[in-house]
Design an enzyme around this catalytic site. Structure first.
Site, PDB file in Angstrom:
ATOM      1  N   PRO A 178       1.009  -1.220   0.371  1.00  0.00           N
ATOM      2  CA  PRO A 178       0.228   0.211  -0.269  1.00  0.00           C
ATOM      3  C   PRO A 178       1.045   1.233  -0.050  1.00  0.00           C
ATOM      4  CG  PRO A 178      -0.207  -1.101   2.227  1.00  0.00           C
ATOM      5  CD  PRO A 178       0.364  -1.910   1.282  1.00  0.00           C
ATOM      6  N   ASP A 219       2.301   1.547 -11.935  1.00  0.00           N
ATOM      7  CA  ASP A 219       1.273   2.327 -12.094  1.00  0.00           C
ATOM      8  C   ASP A 219       1.488   3.212 -10.872  1.00  0.00           C
ATOM      9  OD1 ASP A 219      -0.512   0.749 -13.390  1.00  0.00           O
ATOM     10  OD2 ASP A 219      -1.547  -0.407 -11.909  1.00  0.00           O
ATOM     11  N   LYS A 252      -2.405   5.335 -14.525  1.00  0.00           N
ATOM     12  CA  LYS A 252      -3.759   5.177 -14.329  1.00  0.00           C
ATOM     13  C   LYS A 252      -4.086   5.524 -12.744  1.00  0.00           C
ATOM     14  CE  LYS A 252      -5.247   0.955 -15.292  1.00  0.00           C
ATOM     15  NZ  LYS A 252      -3.949  -0.016 -14.781  1.00  0.00           N
ATOM     16  N   GLY A 266      -0.783  -2.354  -3.767  1.00  0.00           N
ATOM     17  CA  GLY A 266      -1.234  -3.287  -3.128  1.00  0.00           C
ATOM     18  C   GLY A 266      -1.155  -4.685  -2.749  1.00  0.00           C
ATOM     19  N   ILE A 279      -6.091  -7.998  -5.889  1.00  0.00           N
ATOM     20  CA  ILE A 279      -7.570  -7.274  -5.973  1.00  0.00           C
ATOM     21  C   ILE A 279      -7.690  -5.938  -6.905  1.00  0.00           C
ATOM     22  CG2 ILE A 279      -8.459  -7.308  -3.642  1.00  0.00           C
ATOM     23  CD1 ILE A 279      -6.430  -8.438  -2.020  1.00  0.00           C
ATOM     24  N   THR A 334      -2.607  -5.659   1.002  1.00  0.00           N
ATOM     25  CA  THR A 334      -3.532  -4.606  -0.214  1.00  0.00           C
ATOM     26  C   THR A 334      -4.114  -3.792   0.712  1.00  0.00           C
ATOM     27  OG1 THR A 334      -5.873  -5.249  -1.100  1.00  0.00           O
ATOM     28  CG2 THR A 334      -5.888  -5.936   0.985  1.00  0.00           C
ATOM     29  N   MET A 357     -11.079   2.352  -3.860  1.00  0.00           N
ATOM     30  CA  MET A 357     -12.014   3.686  -5.138  1.00  0.00           C
ATOM     31  C   MET A 357     -12.833   3.977  -5.326  1.00  0.00           C
ATOM     32  SD  MET A 357     -10.340   1.573  -8.630  1.00  0.00           S
ATOM     33  CE  MET A 357     -10.693  -0.145  -7.656  1.00  0.00           C
ATOM     34  N   GLY A 385      -3.088   5.802   3.421  1.00  0.00           N
ATOM     35  CA  GLY A 385      -2.981   4.394   4.245  1.00  0.00           C
ATOM     36  C   GLY A 385      -1.089   4.233   4.313  1.00  0.00           C
TER      37      GLY A 385
HETATM   38  N1  SAH Z   1      -4.745  -3.506  -6.237  1.00  0.00           N
HETATM   39  C1  SAH Z   1      -4.555  -2.026  -4.904  1.00  0.00           C
HETATM   40  C2  SAH Z   1      -6.415  -1.889  -5.645  1.00  0.00           C
HETATM   41  C3  SAH Z   1      -6.045  -0.972  -6.598  1.00  0.00           C
HETATM   42  S1  SAH Z   1      -6.862   0.067  -7.000  1.00  0.00           S
HETATM   43  C4  SAH Z   1      -4.925  -2.624  -3.468  1.00  0.00           C
HETATM   44  O1  SAH Z   1      -4.567  -4.574  -3.352  1.00  0.00           O
HETATM   45  O2  SAH Z   1      -4.895  -1.868  -2.528  1.00  0.00           O
HETATM   46  C5  SAH Z   1      -6.431   1.439  -6.241  1.00  0.00           C
HETATM   47  C6  SAH Z   1      -7.665   2.109  -5.217  1.00  0.00           C
HETATM   48  O3  SAH Z   1      -7.084   1.206  -4.101  1.00  0.00           O
HETATM   49  C7  SAH Z   1      -7.736   3.194  -4.558  1.00  0.00           C
HETATM   50  O4  SAH Z   1      -8.091   4.154  -5.307  1.00  0.00           O
HETATM   51  C8  SAH Z   1      -7.444   3.290  -2.989  1.00  0.00           C
HETATM   52  O5  SAH Z   1      -9.647   3.964  -2.816  1.00  0.00           O
HETATM   53  C9  SAH Z   1      -6.935   2.029  -2.640  1.00  0.00           C
HETATM   54  N2  SAH Z   1      -5.605   2.424  -1.413  1.00  0.00           N
HETATM   55  C10 SAH Z   1      -4.588   2.138  -2.918  1.00  0.00           C
HETATM   56  N3  SAH Z   1      -3.490   2.287  -1.736  1.00  0.00           N
HETATM   57  C11 SAH Z   1      -3.606   3.186  -1.291  1.00  0.00           C
HETATM   58  C12 SAH Z   1      -3.498   3.836   0.588  1.00  0.00           C
HETATM   59  N4  SAH Z   1      -2.098   3.611   0.622  1.00  0.00           N
HETATM   60  N5  SAH Z   1      -4.544   4.055   1.060  1.00  0.00           N
HETATM   61  C13 SAH Z   1      -5.537   4.311   1.261  1.00  0.00           C
HETATM   62  N6  SAH Z   1      -6.378   3.478  -0.286  1.00  0.00           N
HETATM   63  C14 SAH Z   1      -5.544   2.694  -0.442  1.00  0.00           C
END
Ligand code: SAH
Length: 254
Positions: free
Chosen positions: A19, A42, A64, A96, A100, A125, A177, A206
């Site tokens: 994250p 990304d 993206k 993440g 997912i 994630t 999202m 986060g």
């Molecule tokens: N594959 C990623 C998700 C990608 S979709 C995973 O597993 O985490 C992108 C969304 O993930 C963002 O719009 C947000 O909702 C969330 N996200 C990703 N990183 C984040 C972070 N550090 N803090 C909060 N939300 C996060």
């Protein structure tokens, strides 16, 4: 994975970058990033992680951000095929976990159809990272016996989700999202039976030093989002577990 310094060429590793905090990379992800000939990453993959790459590695930003797609998905799929066909070892880095809400499956389908070998490396994630660093468990025997991850991304202006099942009690629902749809999400959860006093939180950035947690309820969250001007990347987490943040927060300075 081959532990020698050189990775096998002509192959793609689909790797979860976690994250944000580079310390949350898996050992395998860190090793692959440091060894790859090419890195395709990304928007949500942090600077600190890209810096682990070899200085001579080809680094390609695939973009993206919500609504700002730098490379269309088809071009990314094709790029991975082309780089592998050049004989390079390619690390495809996703924020993440790649499986997912990461379109990792789509990218692998193209690789498989093109006969390119690949491996997948899971990552932490956002829901797990945000919960840990915000100080609330996602499940808890007194609060939530089930956990659901949903996308709040609006394709055509509506959130087409199974609201009756999302609004059941004793579970935690994490919307990825979802910031742009916060009002609709909260309205639907209340309409389908959750009390407006149900605790709900937004966690932005986060696990990074800039992490921000907004504590609210389903009733107050939409206004809190507008007032605070909080922007993606952020999760909306609904369920009484988020109330534990007050007691269990260890990371955010308040
Ligand atoms: N594959 C990623 C998700 C990608 S979709 C995973 O597993 O985490 C992108 C969304 O993930 C963002 O719009 C947000 O909702 C969330 N996200 C990703 N990183 C984040 C972070 N550090 N803090 C909060 N939300 C996060």
């Amino acid at each position: 994975m081959n532990k020698a310094n050189k990775l096998e060429g002509g192959k793609v590793w689909l790797v979860g970058a976690g994250p944000g905090d580079p310390d949350l990379l898996t050992v395998k992800a860190a090793r692959l990033i440091a060894q790859a000939d090419a890195l395709v990453y990304d928007h949500l993959v942090g600077e600190g992680i890209i810096q682990l790459a070899r200085p001579d590695a080809r680094q390609i930003y695939a973009g993206k951000e919500a609504s700002k797609h730098t490379l269309p998905q088809d071009s990314i799929n094709q790029l991975l095929v082309d780089l592998a066909r050049e004989g390079l070892s390619v690390v495809r880095l996703k924020g993440g976990d790649p499986f997912i809400f990461g379109r990792g499956g789509e990218e692998l389908e193209t690789l498989a159809a093109s006969g390119i070998p690949f491996e997948v490396v899971p990552g932490v994630t956002a829901a797990a990272g945000c919960a840990a660093y915000s100080g609330f468990p996602l499940t808890h025997r007194d609060h939530a016996q089930a956990l659901t991850f949903v996308t709040g991304h609006l394709k055509d202006g509506t959130v087409n989700l199974d609201w009756p099942s999302l609004a059941r009690p004793n579970q935690t629902v994490v919307f990825y999202m979802g910031i742009g749809a916060a009002e609709e999400i909260c309205r639907q959860m209340i309409k389908h039976g959750l009390p407006s006093m149900t605790p709900a939180a937004v966690v932005r950035n986060g696990t990074l030093a800039s992490q921000q947690t907004l504590l609210a309820t389903l009733g107050t969250l939409p206004n809190r989002v507008v007032e605070s001007g909080i922007k993606p990347p952020a999760l909306i987490i609904v369920g009484s577990v988020v109330g534990l943040h007050k007691q269990l927060n260890w990371f955010e300075k308040t």
